[in-house]
Design a protein around this motif. Structure first.
Motif, PDB file in Angstrom:
ATOM      1  N   ARG A 159     120.512  62.507  24.794  1.00 42.11           N
ATOM      2  CA  ARG A 159     119.989  61.308  24.898  1.00 42.11           C
ATOM      3  C   ARG A 159     119.411  61.091  23.166  1.00 42.11           C
ATOM      4  O   ARG A 159     119.745  62.183  22.609  1.00 42.11           O
ATOM      5  N   THR A 160     118.941  59.892  22.718  1.00 48.55           N
ATOM      6  CA  THR A 160     118.984  59.626  21.407  1.00 48.55           C
ATOM      7  C   THR A 160     117.491  58.960  22.215  1.00 48.55           C
ATOM      8  O   THR A 160     116.794  58.939  22.391  1.00 48.55           O
ATOM      9  N   GLY A 161     117.444  58.854  20.849  1.00 47.82           N
ATOM     10  CA  GLY A 161     115.942  57.945  19.787  1.00 47.82           C
ATOM     11  C   GLY A 161     114.547  58.431  19.626  1.00 47.82           C
ATOM     12  O   GLY A 161     115.072  59.248  18.660  1.00 47.82           O
ATOM     13  N   GLU A 162     113.382  58.722  19.977  1.00 48.56           N
ATOM     14  CA  GLU A 162     112.327  59.074  18.741  1.00 48.56           C
ATOM     15  C   GLU A 162     110.926  58.896  19.936  1.00 48.56           C
ATOM     16  O   GLU A 162     110.467  58.587  20.528  1.00 48.56           O
ATOM     17  N   ALA A 163     110.217  60.711  19.621  1.00 41.36           N
ATOM     18  CA  ALA A 163     109.353  60.957  20.013  1.00 41.36           C
ATOM     19  C   ALA A 163     108.501  60.688  19.194  1.00 41.36           C
ATOM     20  O   ALA A 163     108.257  61.991  18.043  1.00 41.36           O
ATOM     21  N   HIS A 188     109.256  62.126  31.788  1.00 39.46           N
ATOM     22  CA  HIS A 188     108.570  60.881  32.081  1.00 39.46           C
ATOM     23  C   HIS A 188     108.793  59.665  31.595  1.00 39.46           C
ATOM     24  O   HIS A 188     109.744  59.085  32.504  1.00 39.46           O
ATOM     25  N   CYS A 189     109.644  60.325  30.408  1.00 40.96           N
ATOM     26  CA  CYS A 189     110.059  58.771  29.822  1.00 40.96           C
ATOM     27  C   CYS A 189     111.732  59.053  29.970  1.00 40.96           C
ATOM     28  O   CYS A 189     112.583  57.685  29.534  1.00 40.96           O
ATOM     29  N   ALA A 224     117.111  53.400  28.295  1.00 38.21           N
ATOM     30  CA  ALA A 224     117.448  53.118  27.217  1.00 38.21           C
ATOM     31  C   ALA A 224     117.101  54.252  25.338  1.00 38.21           C
ATOM     32  O   ALA A 224     116.552  54.885  26.102  1.00 38.21           O
ATOM     33  N   PRO A 225     117.087  54.445  24.542  1.00 36.69           N
ATOM     34  CA  PRO A 225     117.399  55.190  23.246  1.00 36.69           C
ATOM     35  C   PRO A 225     115.652  55.356  23.854  1.00 36.69           C
ATOM     36  O   PRO A 225     115.352  54.744  23.872  1.00 36.69           O
ATOM     37  N   LEU A 226     114.862  57.248  23.736  1.00 33.69           N
ATOM     38  CA  LEU A 226     113.595  56.998  23.772  1.00 33.69           C
ATOM     39  C   LEU A 226     112.531  56.448  22.493  1.00 33.69           C
ATOM     40  O   LEU A 226     113.210  56.355  21.570  1.00 33.69           O
ATOM     41  N   LEU A 258     107.234  53.299  25.500  1.00 36.32           N
ATOM     42  CA  LEU A 258     107.744  52.318  24.432  1.00 36.32           C
ATOM     43  C   LEU A 258     108.751  51.605  24.893  1.00 36.32           C
ATOM     44  O   LEU A 258     109.111  50.341  25.193  1.00 36.32           O
ATOM     45  N   ALA A 259     110.162  51.910  25.093  1.00 36.12           N
ATOM     46  CA  ALA A 259     111.456  52.012  25.638  1.00 36.12           C
ATOM     47  C   ALA A 259     111.134  51.296  27.247  1.00 36.12           C
ATOM     48  O   ALA A 259     111.953  49.859  27.571  1.00 36.12           O
TER      49      ALA A 259
END
Length: 164
Positions: free
Chosen positions: A45-49, A124-125, A86-88, A80-81
């Motif tokens: 998983r990629t993205g940002e929290a 949850h995301c 989708a990326p976190l 927000l994704a």
């Protein structure tokens, strides 16, 4: 949410999880290394929290504003994704006062309780939900797996009154 500057991580390291301490930082030193390990455990998983640690007053205000429920709560997640593939991209509020109350009841570090809240939000995301008993059991089992991978073991399941 304003966030601290963080070094770029390769996607294989998991999502970037930034913590902003709005109130108190007594648990920051213990939580920060756990956050890095949690992010790595979430790979690929990629993205940002972006996580804000707030007190009861700020959490109660947000809880009423965004969920129309009076009083404080442990965690509020803003995905927000909007899509688990989708990326976190999430904003998360976690309540230090609630974490300290729960941790004191069970004799665990408050940083572990905060990490549970952050893990719960990210799940949850990621498509997990706790709207039914079966879904909650699956979500809590995944929390236990992740928290065990981080090295602290199950936190939610450690409390008999929380078992579903």
């Amino acid at each position: 949410m304003e966030e601290p500057s963080q070094p770029d991580r390769p996607p294989s390291a998991g999502p970037a999880i930034h913590v902003q301490w709005i109130t108190g930082s007594a648990h920051a030193a213990e939580l920060e290394p756990l956050i890095g390990t949690l992010a790595a455990s979430l790979a690929p998983r990629t993205g940002e929290a972006r996580v804000r640690v707030v007190d009861d007053a700020e959490m109660a205000t947000a809880h009423e504003r965004y969920r129309d429920i009076p009083g404080t709560t442990d965690v509020l997640t803003f995905d927000l994704a909007g899509n688990a593939s989708a990326p976190l991209d999430a904003d998360v509020l976690v309540c230090i006062d609630e974490a300290e109350r729960q941790a004191n009841e069970r004799g665990i570090p408050a940083a572990h309780e905060l990490l549970l809240y952050i893990t719960h939000a990210i799940l949850h995301c990621s498509g997990y939900n706790d709207d039914t008993e079966a879904n909650a059991a699956a979500m809590h089992a995944r929390e236990d797996e992740l928290l065990t991978a981080v090295g602290i073991g199950p936190v939610y399941a450690a409390s008999p009154e929380r078992a579903r």
